[in-house]
Design a protein around this motif. Structure first.
Motif, short mmCIF file in Angstrom:
data_model
loop_
_atom_site.label_atom_id
_atom_site.label_comp_id
_atom_site.label_asym_id
_atom_site.label_seq_id
_atom_site.Cartn_x
_atom_site.Cartn_y
_atom_site.Cartn_z
N PHE A 144 0.89 -1.17 -0.20
CA PHE A 144 -0.14 0.13 0.09
C PHE A 144 0.93 1.26 0.01
O PHE A 144 1.75 1.25 0.92
CB PHE A 144 -1.10 -0.07 1.34
N ASN A 153 -2.22 -3.58 -0.23
CA ASN A 153 -3.52 -3.14 -0.67
C ASN A 153 -4.59 -3.78 -0.29
O ASN A 153 -5.74 -3.24 -0.04
CB ASN A 153 -3.61 -2.82 -2.19
N VAL A 166 -8.27 5.14 -2.22
CA VAL A 166 -7.12 4.18 -2.32
C VAL A 166 -7.60 3.32 -3.57
O VAL A 166 -6.60 3.02 -4.19
CB VAL A 166 -7.13 3.62 -1.06
N ALA A 199 -5.05 2.73 -6.64
CA ALA A 199 -4.40 1.16 -6.99
C ALA A 199 -4.95 1.11 -8.60
O ALA A 199 -4.10 0.62 -8.95
CB ALA A 199 -4.95 0.47 -6.05
#
Length: 336
Positions: free
Chosen positions: A171, A194, A247, A251
């Motif tokens: 992450f 992640n 997030v 990603a």
């Protein structure tokens, strides 16, 4: 491989279906789809036998897509204790042939059969389907019990799914708040992937970290508790979903850059439909596009939430058709 047995096995659910009898047109047999909890069975073979007994079918071939790395004959479900042997399962079910594939190889192959009506664009860039010739590269990233990552390449009319474990990359926080979240989760897990944020348990992790930062103890919660409380206006739950979506967008954008997937990103997974009320109005798209000198390029890449009811099984049907004795020409259905 007419009537092949299909399975899509995750950390929560085991989905089964039968493939259509025409390998040139991969599809699921109407009314053949059934879903069971993996926790209700000691093994995949037991779950599959239960399904076959219920529908009274005796297929000879099967394609099982599993949420874990396939290593030769064996696969381990990442978020469930099942360890699967293709050969032992084949014998237990009386099959002639059984293929184990990663679940995101199946999700990737499903993209080759999806239509624009099977997706909802997140952001203003639409997808026109498979119109036209030429090579294509698509990324697939889906949040559910875990975080799955894959890709689909079309080269010279042939389809190639890429199997990865990209959900376990590290992450990378993009805001001061996310740095604080990383510090909290690092203290708990050590390395933070992640998947520790972008999954059902990841949403719980995010909510807990944000609560701890605010000096609160949220107590034990499930993902559905957080979405339910968010619908009621709970500020902390709404913030957890906002951070999750941001997030997720970051990603997905990183995956496009990694793969050169300029043709689009597909977002399957059981958690995506549950987050749709917030996803389109969140920071997902802004963080997806926010890639420095590549931001103008990213602004042209579609991000597509998959609304097809069973994309994993659909992709397994495509893989079954590829290996059927009377398979369609390679220019129509092929992968790997």
């Amino acid at each position: 491989m007419s009537g092949a047995l299909l399975a899509d096995i995750g950390g929560t659910n085991a989905r089964f279906a039968l493939a259509s009898s025409d390998p040139a047109v991969p599809a699921l047999l109407p009314d053949s789809v059934q879903v069971f909890s993996v926790a209700d069975f000691p093994s995949l073979a037991d779950a599959a036998r239960h399904y076959l007994d219920r529908i009274g079918a005796s297929p000879t071939d099967a394609v099982f897509a599993v949420a874990g790395r396939v290593d030769g004959d064996e696969a381990r479900i990442t978020n469930h204790p099942w360890v699967i042997s293709a050969e032992r399962t084949r014998i237990a079910l009386g099959l002639t042939q059984l293929r184990l594939v990663n679940d995101f190889a199946a999700q990737a192959m499903a993209v080759s059969l999806l239509q624009p009506s099977d997706v909802v664009p997140i952001g203003g860039v639409r997808w026109n389907g498979w119109s036209g010739d030429g090579d294509r590269t698509y990324a697939i990233i889906g949040a559910g019990t875990g975080l799955g990552v894959g890709a689909l390449l079309r080269r010279d009319g042939r389809y190639y799914p890429l199997q990865t474990e990209g959900g376990h990359v590290s992450f990378a926080p993009g805001t001061p708040e996310e740095i604080e979240v990383l510090q909290r989760l690092s203290g708990e897990f050590g390395r933070v992937s992640n998947e520790r944020l972008l999954s059902g348990s990841g949403l719980v992790n995010l909510h807990r970290a944000l609560s701890q930062i605010a000096g609160e103890d949220p107590g034990p919660l499930q993902p559905q508790d957080i979405t339910a409380m968010a619908r009621e206006g709970d500020v902390r739950c709404l913030r957890a979903i906002d951070v999750f979506c941001a997030v997720f967008g970051a990603a997905a954008g990183d995956l496009v850059l990694t793969l050169g997937a300029w043709d689009g990103v597909f977002l399957p997974g059981g958690l995506v439909p549950k987050l749709m009320p917030w996803l389109a109005h969140s920071g997902f798209r802004q963080r997806f596009e926010h890639k420095g000198r590549f931001s103008p390029t990213m602004a042209r890449v579609p991000t597509l939430a998959v609304t097809h009811a069973q994309p994993g099984l659909l992709g397994a049907a495509a893989l079954a058709a590829r290996h059927a004795p009377a398979a369609a020409p390679a220019s129509e259905v092929s992968a790997g």
